[in-house]
Design a protein around this motif. Structure first.
Motif, PDB file in Angstrom:
ATOM      1  N   ARG A 141      80.095  55.355 118.668  1.00 15.88           N
ATOM      2  CA  ARG A 141      80.102  54.268 119.603  1.00 15.88           C
ATOM      3  C   ARG A 141      81.316  54.365 120.520  1.00 15.88           C
ATOM      4  O   ARG A 141      81.416  53.710 121.709  1.00 15.88           O
ATOM      5  CB  ARG A 141      80.065  52.983 119.242  1.00 15.88           C
ATOM      6  N   ILE A 142      82.466  55.117 120.063  1.00 11.77           N
ATOM      7  CA  ILE A 142      83.528  55.221 120.910  1.00 11.77           C
ATOM      8  C   ILE A 142      83.423  56.306 121.625  1.00 11.77           C
ATOM      9  O   ILE A 142      83.256  57.589 121.464  1.00 11.77           O
ATOM     10  CB  ILE A 142      84.776  55.378 119.867  1.00 11.77           C
ATOM     11  N   ALA A 143      83.561  56.326 123.242  1.00  9.33           N
ATOM     12  CA  ALA A 143      83.757  57.250 124.297  1.00  9.33           C
ATOM     13  C   ALA A 143      85.064  58.142 124.475  1.00  9.33           C
ATOM     14  O   ALA A 143      85.044  59.114 124.499  1.00  9.33           O
ATOM     15  CB  ALA A 143      83.140  56.861 125.471  1.00  9.33           C
ATOM     16  N   ALA A 144      86.050  57.142 124.282  1.00 10.75           N
ATOM     17  CA  ALA A 144      87.488  57.765 124.635  1.00 10.75           C
ATOM     18  C   ALA A 144      88.443  56.763 124.218  1.00 10.75           C
ATOM     19  O   ALA A 144      88.269  55.416 123.801  1.00 10.75           O
ATOM     20  CB  ALA A 144      87.497  57.955 125.936  1.00 10.75           C
ATOM     21  N   VAL A 145      89.683  57.237 123.991  1.00 12.40           N
ATOM     22  CA  VAL A 145      90.882  56.587 123.338  1.00 12.40           C
ATOM     23  C   VAL A 145      91.857  56.931 124.518  1.00 12.40           C
ATOM     24  O   VAL A 145      92.322  58.204 124.723  1.00 12.40           O
ATOM     25  CB  VAL A 145      91.119  56.743 121.959  1.00 12.40           C
ATOM     26  N   ARG A 146      92.404  56.089 125.063  1.00  9.78           N
ATOM     27  CA  ARG A 146      93.388  56.342 126.207  1.00  9.78           C
ATOM     28  C   ARG A 146      94.577  55.639 125.870  1.00  9.78           C
ATOM     29  O   ARG A 146      94.510  54.489 125.302  1.00  9.78           O
ATOM     30  CB  ARG A 146      92.875  56.532 127.512  1.00  9.78           C
ATOM     31  N   GLY A 147      95.738  55.924 126.392  1.00  5.85           N
ATOM     32  CA  GLY A 147      97.026  55.027 126.565  1.00  5.85           C
ATOM     33  C   GLY A 147      96.949  54.271 127.352  1.00  5.85           C
ATOM     34  O   GLY A 147      96.043  54.390 128.496  1.00  5.85           O
TER      35      GLY A 147
END
Length: 178
Positions: A151-157
């Protein structure tokens, strides 16, 4: 040669004399064996002369899952997170549980962007060489191995207005309908 004339003042070259060649005596044709083909193997090259192949570049993990519009809005701080999880003051085990429960709640509510506050990573010139920033270092592994990883599309700062180096945006995929 018939149309070529010699240069004036020079003697004509003598015409070639045709010498009759005797024909070889007729004998029965001799069958020669068919040619044998030999496989030629290249000589082995010493290992010192073989150029080492550079390692394959690492595949981008979740970086390619968002379009350019999302990345620009996140980088400019134009996206407001619908919810946040603060992991300050937690141990590794409690932080992992809080993260998992927070992700489950955000997915249930249908949130799209989640702010994860982890605290700033340790400075390179920090005087304390021990476990500072352990939660921040473990976040990537926790998210990749999570039951919510699909379910996680992306992780960004995060943008400085949302915590900068001490926080991350977790962009969740839309719930599939149908």
């Amino acid at each position: 040669m018939a149309s070529v004339r010699p240069i004036e003042g020079r003697a004509k070259p003598a015409a070639p004399i045709a010498v009759p060649v005797a024909a070889p005596p007729r004998t029965a044709p001799v069958k020669s064996p068919p040619p044998k083909f030999v496989k030629i193997r290249p000589a082995p090259v010493p290992a010192a002369l073989v150029a080492a192949r550079p390692p394959a570049p690492p595949k981008p993990a979740a970086k390619a899952t968002l379009d350019g519009g999302w990345d620009k809005r996140l980088a400019r701080g134009l996206v407001s997170p619908e919810s946040s999880i603060d992991l300050h003051g937690h141990t590794l085990s409690t932080a992992h549980r809080v993260l998992d429960a927070g992700l489950a709640d955000a997915i249930t509510r249908g949130d799209r962007v989640l702010l994860l506050v982890t605290g700033k990573p340790p400075r390179a010139d920090a005087e304390r060489p021990y476990g500072r920033g352990a939660i921040r270092a473990a976040i990537g592994d926790w998210l990749a191995g999570s039951r919510h990883a699909d379910r996680i599309a992306a992780v960004r700062g995060a943008h400085p207005r949302h915590g900068g180096a001490g926080a991350l945006y977790i962009v969740l995929r839309r719930a599939r309908t149908g």
